[in-house]
Design a protein around this motif. Structure first.
Motif, PDB file in Angstrom:
ATOM      1  N   GLN A  67       0.792  -1.217   0.000  1.00  0.00           N
ATOM      2  CA  GLN A  67       0.000   0.000   0.000  1.00  0.00           C
ATOM      3  C   GLN A  67       0.834   1.281   0.000  1.00  0.00           C
ATOM      4  O   GLN A  67       0.470   2.266  -0.647  1.00  0.00           O
ATOM      5  CB  GLN A  67      -0.981   0.012   1.176  1.00  0.00           C
ATOM      6  CG  GLN A  67      -0.362   0.093   2.541  1.00  0.00           C
ATOM      7  CD  GLN A  67      -1.435   0.176   3.638  1.00  0.00           C
ATOM      8  OE1 GLN A  67      -2.603  -0.113   3.408  1.00  0.00           O
ATOM      9  NE2 GLN A  67      -1.023   0.575   4.824  1.00  0.00           N
ATOM     10  N   ASP A  68       1.957   1.277   0.702  1.00  0.00           N
ATOM     11  CA  ASP A  68       2.781   2.485   0.735  1.00  0.00           C
ATOM     12  C   ASP A  68       3.301   2.839  -0.651  1.00  0.00           C
ATOM     13  O   ASP A  68       3.257   3.996  -1.079  1.00  0.00           O
ATOM     14  CB  ASP A  68       3.951   2.301   1.709  1.00  0.00           C
ATOM     15  CG  ASP A  68       3.497   2.260   3.158  1.00  0.00           C
ATOM     16  OD1 ASP A  68       2.387   2.767   3.436  1.00  0.00           O
ATOM     17  OD2 ASP A  68       4.223   1.716   3.999  1.00  0.00           O
ATOM     18  N   ARG A  69       3.801   1.836  -1.365  1.00  0.00           N
ATOM     19  CA  ARG A  69       4.324   2.076  -2.707  1.00  0.00           C
ATOM     20  C   ARG A  69       3.200   2.484  -3.662  1.00  0.00           C
ATOM     21  O   ARG A  69       3.367   3.383  -4.500  1.00  0.00           O
ATOM     22  CB  ARG A  69       5.023   0.827  -3.240  1.00  0.00           C
ATOM     23  CG  ARG A  69       5.648   1.023  -4.624  1.00  0.00           C
ATOM     24  CD  ARG A  69       6.454  -0.188  -5.040  1.00  0.00           C
ATOM     25  NE  ARG A  69       5.614  -1.362  -5.230  1.00  0.00           N
ATOM     26  CZ  ARG A  69       4.930  -1.611  -6.366  1.00  0.00           C
ATOM     27  NH1 ARG A  69       4.977  -0.745  -7.374  1.00  0.00           N
ATOM     28  NH2 ARG A  69       4.228  -2.705  -6.488  1.00  0.00           N
ATOM     29  N   LEU A  70       2.039   1.824  -3.538  1.00  0.00           N
ATOM     30  CA  LEU A  70       0.917   2.162  -4.404  1.00  0.00           C
ATOM     31  C   LEU A  70       0.387   3.557  -4.115  1.00  0.00           C
ATOM     32  O   LEU A  70      -0.060   4.264  -5.025  1.00  0.00           O
ATOM     33  CB  LEU A  70      -0.190   1.108  -4.248  1.00  0.00           C
ATOM     34  CG  LEU A  70       0.144  -0.276  -4.826  1.00  0.00           C
ATOM     35  CD1 LEU A  70      -0.896  -1.300  -4.409  1.00  0.00           C
ATOM     36  CD2 LEU A  70       0.245  -0.216  -6.349  1.00  0.00           C
ATOM     37  N   CYS A  71       0.422   3.946  -2.854  1.00  0.00           N
ATOM     38  CA  CYS A  71       0.031   5.317  -2.488  1.00  0.00           C
ATOM     39  C   CYS A  71       0.896   6.340  -3.214  1.00  0.00           C
ATOM     40  O   CYS A  71       0.398   7.333  -3.764  1.00  0.00           O
ATOM     41  CB  CYS A  71       0.164   5.524  -0.980  1.00  0.00           C
ATOM     42  SG  CYS A  71      -1.207   4.867  -0.015  1.00  0.00           S
ATOM     43  N   ASN A 128      -4.188   8.781  -0.414  1.00  0.00           N
ATOM     44  CA  ASN A 128      -3.786   8.720   0.985  1.00  0.00           C
ATOM     45  C   ASN A 128      -4.264   7.436   1.643  1.00  0.00           C
ATOM     46  O   ASN A 128      -5.305   6.875   1.268  1.00  0.00           O
ATOM     47  CB  ASN A 128      -4.358   9.922   1.758  1.00  0.00           C
ATOM     48  CG  ASN A 128      -3.854  11.240   1.226  1.00  0.00           C
ATOM     49  OD1 ASN A 128      -2.661  11.370   0.913  1.00  0.00           O
ATOM     50  ND2 ASN A 128      -4.741  12.224   1.117  1.00  0.00           N
ATOM     51  N   LEU A 129      -3.509   6.987   2.638  1.00  0.00           N
ATOM     52  CA  LEU A 129      -3.894   5.774   3.358  1.00  0.00           C
ATOM     53  C   LEU A 129      -5.278   5.929   3.985  1.00  0.00           C
ATOM     54  O   LEU A 129      -6.025   4.952   4.108  1.00  0.00           O
ATOM     55  CB  LEU A 129      -2.858   5.454   4.438  1.00  0.00           C
ATOM     56  CG  LEU A 129      -1.473   5.033   3.947  1.00  0.00           C
ATOM     57  CD1 LEU A 129      -0.544   4.787   5.133  1.00  0.00           C
ATOM     58  CD2 LEU A 129      -1.568   3.760   3.102  1.00  0.00           C
ATOM     59  N   SER A 130      -5.615   7.129   4.374  1.00  0.00           N
ATOM     60  CA  SER A 130      -6.912   7.374   5.012  1.00  0.00           C
ATOM     61  C   SER A 130      -8.085   7.188   4.060  1.00  0.00           C
ATOM     62  O   SER A 130      -9.240   7.073   4.490  1.00  0.00           O
ATOM     63  CB  SER A 130      -6.958   8.791   5.589  1.00  0.00           C
ATOM     64  OG  SER A 130      -6.769   9.750   4.558  1.00  0.00           O
ATOM     65  N   GLU A 131      -7.788   7.136   2.755  1.00  0.00           N
ATOM     66  CA  GLU A 131      -8.848   6.977   1.759  1.00  0.00           C
ATOM     67  C   GLU A 131      -9.180   5.515   1.491  1.00  0.00           C
ATOM     68  O   GLU A 131     -10.120   5.217   0.748  1.00  0.00           O
ATOM     69  CB  GLU A 131      -8.437   7.641   0.449  1.00  0.00           C
ATOM     70  CG  GLU A 131      -8.201   9.148   0.551  1.00  0.00           C
ATOM     71  CD  GLU A 131      -7.729   9.736  -0.761  1.00  0.00           C
ATOM     72  OE1 GLU A 131      -8.590  10.077  -1.591  1.00  0.00           O
ATOM     73  OE2 GLU A 131      -6.498   9.836  -0.965  1.00  0.00           O
ATOM     74  N   ILE A 132      -8.456   4.596   2.066  1.00  0.00           N
ATOM     75  CA  ILE A 132      -8.664   3.174   1.818  1.00  0.00           C
ATOM     76  C   ILE A 132      -9.875   2.675   2.598  1.00  0.00           C
ATOM     77  O   ILE A 132      -9.988   2.884   3.804  1.00  0.00           O
ATOM     78  CB  ILE A 132      -7.419   2.354   2.214  1.00  0.00           C
ATOM     79  CG1 ILE A 132      -6.211   2.778   1.369  1.00  0.00           C
ATOM     80  CG2 ILE A 132      -7.685   0.855   2.043  1.00  0.00           C
ATOM     81  CD1 ILE A 132      -4.915   2.105   1.783  1.00  0.00           C
ATOM     82  N   THR A 133     -10.787   2.014   1.905  1.00  0.00           N
ATOM     83  CA  THR A 133     -11.934   1.375   2.543  1.00  0.00           C
ATOM     84  C   THR A 133     -11.561  -0.060   2.881  1.00  0.00           C
ATOM     85  O   THR A 133     -11.236  -0.853   1.989  1.00  0.00           O
ATOM     86  CB  THR A 133     -13.164   1.378   1.616  1.00  0.00           C
ATOM     87  OG1 THR A 133     -13.525   2.733   1.318  1.00  0.00           O
ATOM     88  CG2 THR A 133     -14.336   0.669   2.271  1.00  0.00           C
ATOM     89  N   GLN A 134     -11.608  -0.400   4.169  1.00  0.00           N
ATOM     90  CA  GLN A 134     -11.212  -1.728   4.640  1.00  0.00           C
ATOM     91  C   GLN A 134     -12.447  -2.614   4.786  1.00  0.00           C
ATOM     92  O   GLN A 134     -13.417  -2.248   5.444  1.00  0.00           O
ATOM     93  CB  GLN A 134     -10.497  -1.621   5.989  1.00  0.00           C
ATOM     94  CG  GLN A 134     -10.096  -2.946   6.605  1.00  0.00           C
ATOM     95  CD  GLN A 134      -8.928  -3.597   5.872  1.00  0.00           C
ATOM     96  OE1 GLN A 134      -7.881  -2.974   5.675  1.00  0.00           O
ATOM     97  NE2 GLN A 134      -9.098  -4.863   5.487  1.00  0.00           N
ATOM     98  N   LEU A 135     -12.417  -3.790   4.177  1.00  0.00           N
ATOM     99  CA  LEU A 135     -13.517  -4.732   4.325  1.00  0.00           C
ATOM    100  C   LEU A 135     -13.449  -5.413   5.683  1.00  0.00           C
ATOM    101  O   LEU A 135     -12.372  -5.601   6.241  1.00  0.00           O
ATOM    102  CB  LEU A 135     -13.478  -5.794   3.219  1.00  0.00           C
ATOM    103  CG  LEU A 135     -14.236  -5.440   1.916  1.00  0.00           C
ATOM    104  CD1 LEU A 135     -13.617  -4.224   1.244  1.00  0.00           C
ATOM    105  CD2 LEU A 135     -14.256  -6.635   0.973  1.00  0.00           C
ATOM    106  N   ALA A 136     -14.613  -5.803   6.190  1.00  0.00           N
ATOM    107  CA  ALA A 136     -14.692  -6.482   7.474  1.00  0.00           C
ATOM    108  C   ALA A 136     -14.281  -7.946   7.338  1.00  0.00           C
ATOM    109  O   ALA A 136     -14.071  -8.454   6.229  1.00  0.00           O
ATOM    110  CB  ALA A 136     -16.111  -6.380   8.029  1.00  0.00           C
TER     111      ALA A 136
END
Length: 326
Positions: free
Chosen positions: A53-57, A63-71
């Motif tokens: 994720q860091d490299r893809l960001c 931004n990392l804060s824009e990632i939607t995390q699945l449950a």
């Protein structure tokens, strides 16, 4: 290693979690802790590992804060493709299915279809069938000898029943006539696939009682078991194979597999966000299960209560109450 399309695209949404889809090589491919980005055009811009994720960001500028995390009990799967439905027959779905085909058509189909000149009636029916329409192409399909009554009628019209297939558009496929003869019964899917026929699932409403492809999946599995009972040497379809028929197979049958059907970079983000443990849903999870078991449980037991979100070309169309395009 991440796969991506172009790095100068603008990312609209990024999702992290489990993605399950089909490929030509694998009926079911499970991508755990994957990171998928959708661009502003609704296309899949990249797909990689969550650990990247860091490299893809940095590469795609989100931004990392824009990632939607699945449950924990959620996963994304491709949208289900219904290759064959009669929208004009929806109003009498589930009616008189024990009636012979030609009698059913004369009693219900033809009289109801004549009512569609009334635009108010047409609007009432079609808005129930299709709430959000996103067309790539429109495909026109037909039936070939649904039952013995229709077969007899075709024979009377064509005179030579053995050559009635010629009344349909001929192709260069050697096995077309043999393949068409597989109709009027329980379809031997193995035989069809052996002839390299592109194959998907269809609800066939109102000949089919349900507009849900989940029901079509279940009927396909049951039909395969029936063939196995009749012939113990028949190789029963697995749920993984039927999953591919309902997703990638359907897109291939409609010649849309360059645009949809699985989670390949460059394709439209057509997806279902599934929560197998949705509150009030039909599935009871007693213990922690691996993603493949969760998929199987959803296909066999799930319904719309398990479908948290639906995306078509990157736009969220379910829940319907959310009018904000995504």
């Amino acid at each position: 290693m991440a796969k991506f399309n172009r790095t100068n695209t603008e990312i609209a949404h990024v999702y992290r979690g489990t993605f399950i889809h089909s490929t030509q090589q694998a009926a079911v491919q499970i991508l755990e802790d994957a990171l998928l980005g959708v661009d502003t055009e609704g296309k899949i811009a990249f797909i990689g590992k969550g650990t990247e994720q860091d490299r893809l960001c940095q590469t795609f500028g989100f931004n990392l804060s824009e990632i939607t995390q699945l449950a924990q009990h959620e996963f994304f799967m491709p949208g289900l493709v219904d290759t064959h439905i009669h929208a004009s027959q929806y109003s009498y779905a589930g009616t008189a299915l024990d009636m012979p085909l030609l009698q059913w058509l004369n009693t219900y189909t033809f009289p109801v279809e004549s009512r569609f000149k009334d635009l108010e009636f047409a609007n009432r029916v079609y808005t129930k069938v299709v709430r959000n329409i996103f067309m790539f192409k429109t495909k026109i399909l037909t039936h070939f000898e649904n039952d013995f009554g229709q077969r007899a009628l075709v024979g009377k019209v064509c005179m030579d029943r053995n050559n009635s297939v010629k009344h349909y558009k001929e192709t260069s496929q050697e096995s077309q006539e043999e393949t068409c003869r597989l109709c009027s019964g329980v379809l031997n899917v193995r035989k069809v696939l052996k002839h390299k026929v592109r194959l998907g699932l269809g609800t066939d409403v109102a000949g089919g009682y349900s507009a849900s492809i989940l029901d079509a999946i279940r009927r396909a599995l049951e039909s395969s078991k029936v063939l196995t009972i009749q012939d113990p040497e028949y190789d029963t379809l697995t749920f993984e194979e039927v999953f591919r028929l309902a997703t990638l197979g359907g897109s291939q049958a409609l010649s849309l597999d360059d645009q949809t059907g699985n989670f390949e970079v460059g394709k439209d983000f057509d997806a279902l966000r599934v929560n197998v443990a949705a509150p009030g849903g039909p599935i009871d999870l007693i213990q922690s299960e691996e993603p493949k078991i969760l998929l199987e449980k959803f296909l066999n037991l799930g319904d719309d209560r398990n479908i948290v979100q639906v995306f078509v070309a990157g736009r969220k169309v379910v829940p319907f109450t959310d009018a904000t395009p995504e």
